[in-house]
Design an enzyme around this catalytic site. Structure first.
Site, PDB file in Angstrom:
ATOM      1  N   ASP A   1       0.884  -1.171   0.000  1.00  0.00           N
ATOM      2  CA  ASP A   1       0.000   0.000   0.000  1.00  0.00           C
ATOM      3  C   ASP A   1       0.914   1.210   0.000  1.00  0.00           C
ATOM      4  O   ASP A   1       1.607   1.479   0.983  1.00  0.00           O
ATOM      5  CB  ASP A   1      -0.883  -0.048   1.255  1.00  0.00           C
TER       6      ASP A   1
ATOM      7  N   GLN B   1       2.742   4.208   2.945  1.00  0.00           N
ATOM      8  CA  GLN B   1       2.363   3.625   4.258  1.00  0.00           C
ATOM      9  C   GLN B   1       3.022   2.269   4.551  1.00  0.00           C
ATOM     10  O   GLN B   1       3.360   1.978   5.689  1.00  0.00           O
ATOM     11  CB  GLN B   1       0.834   3.569   4.374  1.00  0.00           C
TER      12      GLN B   1
ATOM     13  N   ASP C   1      -7.851  -7.232   0.354  1.00  0.00           N
ATOM     14  CA  ASP C   1      -7.663  -5.927   1.006  1.00  0.00           C
ATOM     15  C   ASP C   1      -8.530  -5.864   2.254  1.00  0.00           C
ATOM     16  O   ASP C   1      -9.623  -6.424   2.286  1.00  0.00           O
ATOM     17  CB  ASP C   1      -8.029  -4.789   0.042  1.00  0.00           C
TER      18      ASP C   1
ATOM     19  N   TYR D   1       1.507  -5.595  16.402  1.00  0.00           N
ATOM     20  CA  TYR D   1       2.096  -6.390  15.331  1.00  0.00           C
ATOM     21  C   TYR D   1       1.945  -5.675  13.997  1.00  0.00           C
ATOM     22  O   TYR D   1       0.892  -5.138  13.678  1.00  0.00           O
ATOM     23  CB  TYR D   1       1.426  -7.759  15.260  1.00  0.00           C
TER      24      TYR D   1
ATOM     25  N   LYS E   1       1.135  -7.607   8.706  1.00  0.00           N
ATOM     26  CA  LYS E   1       0.172  -8.678   8.515  1.00  0.00           C
ATOM     27  C   LYS E   1      -0.915  -8.314   7.515  1.00  0.00           C
ATOM     28  O   LYS E   1      -1.831  -9.087   7.283  1.00  0.00           O
ATOM     29  CB  LYS E   1      -0.463  -9.032   9.854  1.00  0.00           C
TER      30      LYS E   1
ATOM     31  N   ASP F   1      -3.372  -7.346   4.367  1.00  0.00           N
ATOM     32  CA  ASP F   1      -3.761  -7.418   2.965  1.00  0.00           C
ATOM     33  C   ASP F   1      -2.920  -8.409   2.171  1.00  0.00           C
ATOM     34  O   ASP F   1      -2.089  -8.037   1.329  1.00  0.00           O
ATOM     35  CB  ASP F   1      -3.693  -6.007   2.354  1.00  0.00           C
TER      36      ASP F   1
HETATM   37 MG    MG Z   1      -4.144   2.143   3.042  1.00  0.00          MG
HETATM   38 MG    MG Z   2      -4.908  -2.250   1.856  1.00  0.00          MG
END
Ligand code: MG
Ligand code: MG
Ligand code: F6R
Length: 365
Positions: free
Chosen positions: A11, A94, A131, A227, A230, A232
């Site tokens: 992402d 991100q 997603d 954590y 993890k 998507d």
């Molecule tokens: Mg996003």
């Molecule tokens: Mg995503």
């Protein structure tokens, strides 16, 4: 011919919010991978998106965990992040958790699923991308595909599948793994994979050791009390012959099941099979989506894709998911819609508890 199939995703910024990807980011990725193909680094590639995740589907002959391929994918994400920043997309960069590439994108934020195969005379593959959910989301469908005769009739009536499969399961929190053979160990296997927030299926192989499926499951890093890494997930599954038929691979998604993720990564919700075009989680940032692209490999060339969940036969599953989403949403901030405390992506519990500490009184018998 040996071919490596690498799906690397991140992402790098959402459009709008976390609901979709911007076409300009996909176009930038296209430019980078076209160059890599021209240089001979890749045999072929396909760029796509699932919600706010940019997906690089690549074939090459360098094997899995290859530094050159991973670095090229990382550089592509960095470049796409520049586009995301120019457009002020949401959460630009991100998933790029580190400043510089250090040999392998695993643990740096992006998700990776890779397999090296001996391409068969005809090699159909399905690539699943999700997603607003986490890697354990593949446990239930992989179990059904490769171990449940109510889903996969080939396990019963096809001679080349009758011996069953082996499941490699990772304990993502304690960083250890174990392999179970099915059908004889299905009860033991289910003890673990029925707890998908901790135990995730990494790969499935035939009993002769041929790779059948691989997911982007990776060990989780506990950063600042939560954590990471993890989100998507993706999963590659080989079809036909000694593997389940395409229809057996897609069948588990006709019965929507609950997965962790959705709004703020902190809710249970139904996973909804959709076309790439409909991978736009908008309602309460969801419900979680799964797409499936089908390809035929031809000397490493990706013939396709076919958008497998676009088919009408998944309309009922979508409707069921939407009905389940209504039911789960009616709980508002209550479990089991909201995840148990230890599984939520973030929580105000420590701050609120601290603020109210003096007001908690010991209970008398
Ligand atoms: Mg996003
Ligand atoms: Mg995503
Ligand atoms: C879940 C997700 C979204 C965000 C939510 C808040 O995986 O991506 O549901 O968690 O939109 O986003 P921020 O905290 O970025 O404002």
């Amino acid at each position: 011919m040996k071919v490596t199939l690498s799906v690397i995703k991140a992402d790098i910024g959402g459009f709008v919010g976390h609901s979709d990807s911007h076409p300009q980011c996909l176009a930038r990725a296209e430019k980078h991978l076209a160059e890599a193909k021209k240089k001979g680094m890749l045999i072929d590639y396909h760029i796509t998106k699932c919600g706010d995740d940019l997906q690089l589907i690549m074939t090459h002959q360098k094997g899995i965990n290859n530094k050159v391929i991973h670095e090229m994918a990382w550089d592509t994400f960095v470049s796409c992040t520049e586009v995301a920043k120019e457009l002020k997309l949401y959460g630009a960069g991100q998933d790029l958790l580190c400043d510089a590439f250090s040999g392998n994108v695993k643990g740096m934020g992006p998700g990776v699923a890779e397999m090296e195969i001996d391409e068969r005379p005809s090699e159909p593959i399905i690539i699943f991308m999700a997603d607003k959910t986490s890697s354990g989301a593949w446990n239930l469908p992989l179990y059904k595909m490769f171990a449940d005769p109510f889903n996969t009739i080939g396990l019963v009536i096809a001679e080349n599948m009758h011996d069953g499969f082996s499941f490699e399961v990772h304990d993502v929190k304690e960083s250890k793994g174990i392999t179970f053979n099915t059908p004889e160990e299905i009860y033991d296997l289910l003890v673990f994979i029925g707890a998908p927030s901790r135990f995730a299926i990494k790969s499935v192989s035939t009993r002769k050791g041929e790779i059948a499926a691989v997911s982007s499951t990776q060990k989780l890093a506990l950063l600042a009390g939560r954590y990471v890494g993890k989100d998507d997930p993706v999963c590659i599954v080989r079809a036909q012959g000694a593997f389940p038929a395409v229809g057996e691979i897609l069948e588990p998604f006709t019965q929507p099941y609950l997965v962790e993720g959705w709004m703020r990564g902190s809710h249970n919700g139904p996973i909804m099979p959709v076309s790439v075009e409909d991978s736009t989680p908008t309602r309460f940032d969801g419900p979680p989506r799964v797409t499936a692209l089908g390809f035929q490999l031809s000397n490493g060339m990706l013939i396709g894709p076919r958008d497998m969940f676009k088919d009408k036969s998944f309309d009922n599953a979508r409707q069921k998911s939407l009905d389940m989403a209504d039911m789960m949403r009616s709980h508002g901030p209550f479990e089991p819609h909201r995840l148990p405390l230890e599984e939520m992506e973030y929580t105000t519990m420590p701050q609120v508890s601290k603020k109210l500490a003096g007001r908690f009184k010991p209970l008398k018998d």
